[in-house]
Design a protein around this motif. Structure first.
Motif: not given
Lengths: 224, 225
Positions: A38, A55-57, A60, A66-68, A70-71, A77
């Motif tokens: 990441l 952006t997070i998009a 990732v 996956s975005r999940r 990332f969090y 960000k």
């Protein structure tokens, strides 16, 4: 996976017992691996799009994670960029401090450290952008972190013991401002591969206020 | 993609044809838009400044905005250009009274004027020194071009008798960058009102390369000009 990074808590490859899960890798290793990927995605995305438009998009997508996930690692960000910045900053300074000639007299040390700095940045322009170009405009915590990093960078070039100067800190800032400006402009011009040509000029720039122009010129252009 | 207000803008963005004639309503609107952009950027940066906020502060419609500027960045660039031109006028005037012999004094006067502008118009200074270098590509190009103009002005110092031979090509670029850097730092730390205290150091950065420094301590002379 021949270059698996050595992660604390992960057993050396020869000692891996039967896979505990379907990854075949301990959970901590998987987590570290994801985090590193990441962070790499952060660097890729910020270098390509700029901090503001990242952006997070995009992060990732660059990291292929996956975005999940990332969090699970970062709040957002800024948090993820700060983590990447931390690693880059530590790496740059370690490279400078480990530069050959570290035990030499101060002027040789300055030259060796600047050489190491330019080398690190020239080798990876995306990292260089994240280190020097993007943070000042990012504002907030990122800009504050960048200011601290630049102050530490200046201190690695300062004579020891500190010169008895009423405002050595202002001089630090003026010098690092000059150094950073020259580097950033070449990065913006897409000339990262020519950064190392700046070595004599930067060396002279840093030495001249303390040693005078003639001596600085002599030391910046050592006999081959 | 187009916004409705862009579509409703009856004429093409004027910034392509240059600013409207002074004194007209259009010119007043443009000034108000630039004032608003400058203040908002000073407060929340380029990224945090929307067209919506600009038109609200300027008391014009978004259609009017698009009659003047193609987009947000064009507006920021125009605000940057205006700030540089207006500061530049202040910088050039003392030079005309001075003359070649007094070059160091002129540099000091110009820096004093620059510092005074930063202290008096922190929002404008933030736009030019904090936001522009890392703003969009067009702003960044403007910022770097302005650094080049400043560097070219400093370069005249090479004509001084005391100037050493063989100065690196990048001396002025580094000096201009160092000065901008110090000012930016003061702005970021909300110390715009204390920026005047840096004048001796800024003068030293600008003039230092051209003063003979055979003996240590010679730099102090930069303070005396």
């Amino acid at each position: 996976m021949s270059e698996t990074p050595q992660i604390a808590g992960a057993p050396a490859s020869g000692e891996v017992r039967l896979p505990p899960g379907r990854h075949g890798l301990p959970r901590t290793y998987v987590a570290e691996n994801q985090r590193e990927r990441l962070l790499n995605g952060v660097v890729e995305a910020v270098a390509e799009h700029g901090y503001e438009a990242t952006t997070i998009a995009r992060i990732v997508a660059a990291a292929k994670i996956s975005r999940r996930t990332f969090y699970e690692h970062f709040e957002g960000k800024e948090d993820s960029f700060l983590a990447a910045y931390e690693m880059i900053d530590a790496h740059v300074r370690e490279s400078m401090l480990a530069a050959p000639g570290a035990s030499e007299p101060w002027p040789d040390r300055v030259r060796a450290r600047l050489d190491a700095l330019l080398d690190v940045l020239a080798r990876d322009p995306a990292v260089a952008r994240c280190y020097l170009v993007e943070p000042p405009a990012a504002g907030g915590e990122v800009a504050a972190r960048y200011r601290d990093a630049m102050q530490l960078l200046a201190e690695t070039l300062r004579p020891e013991p500190d010169p008895p100067d009423r405002n050595v800190e202002v001089r630090d800032q003026a010098l690092i401002g000059g150094v950073a400006t020259l580097i950033v402009r070449r990065l913006n011009a897409g000339a990262a591969d020519r950064l190392r040509e700046l070595l004599p000029d930067l060396t002279e720039l840093v030495l001249a206020p303390y040693l005078g122009r003639k001596e600085a010129q002599r030391l910046a252009h050592p006999e081959p | 993609m187009q916004y409705l207000s862009q579509r409703l803008a009856s004429k093409p963005a004027r910034e392509r044809e240059g600013a409207p004639p002074a004194g007209t309503l259009a010119a007043q609107q443009r000034e108000r838009l630039l004032d608003a952009a400058e203040d908002l950027i000073g407060e929340r940066g380029c990224a945090g400044t929307s067209i919506e906020a600009i038109v609200k502060v300027a008391h014009v419609s978004s259609v009017t905005f698009y009659e003047h500027f193609a987009d947000k960045e064009a507006c920021f660039v125009a605000a940057f250009d205006r700030a540089v031109v207006e500061t530049g006028v202040e910088l050039r005037e003392p030079g005309e009274e001075g003359g070649e012999a007094d070059w160091p004094g002129r540099v000091r006067t110009a820096l004093a004027a620059l510092v005074a502008t930063v202290a008096a118009r922190p929002a404008r200074a933030r736009l030019c020194l904090v936001e522009a270098p890392g703003g969009g590509p067009a702003l960044r190009v403007r910022y770097e071009a302005t650094l080049d103009v400043a560097a070219a002005a400093l370069r005249q110092g090479r004509l001084l008798d005391s100037a050493p031979r063989g100065l690196p090509d990048t001396v002025e670029e580094a000096a201009a960058g160092g000065i901008a850097w110090l000012l930016r730092q003061q702005l970021e730390l909300d110390r715009a009102n204390e920026v005047g205290e840096l004048l001796p150091e800024l003068t030293e950065i600008a003039l230092g390369p051209y003063l003979d420094e055979a003996e240590p301590g010679a730099r102090a002379r930069a303070d005396d000009v």
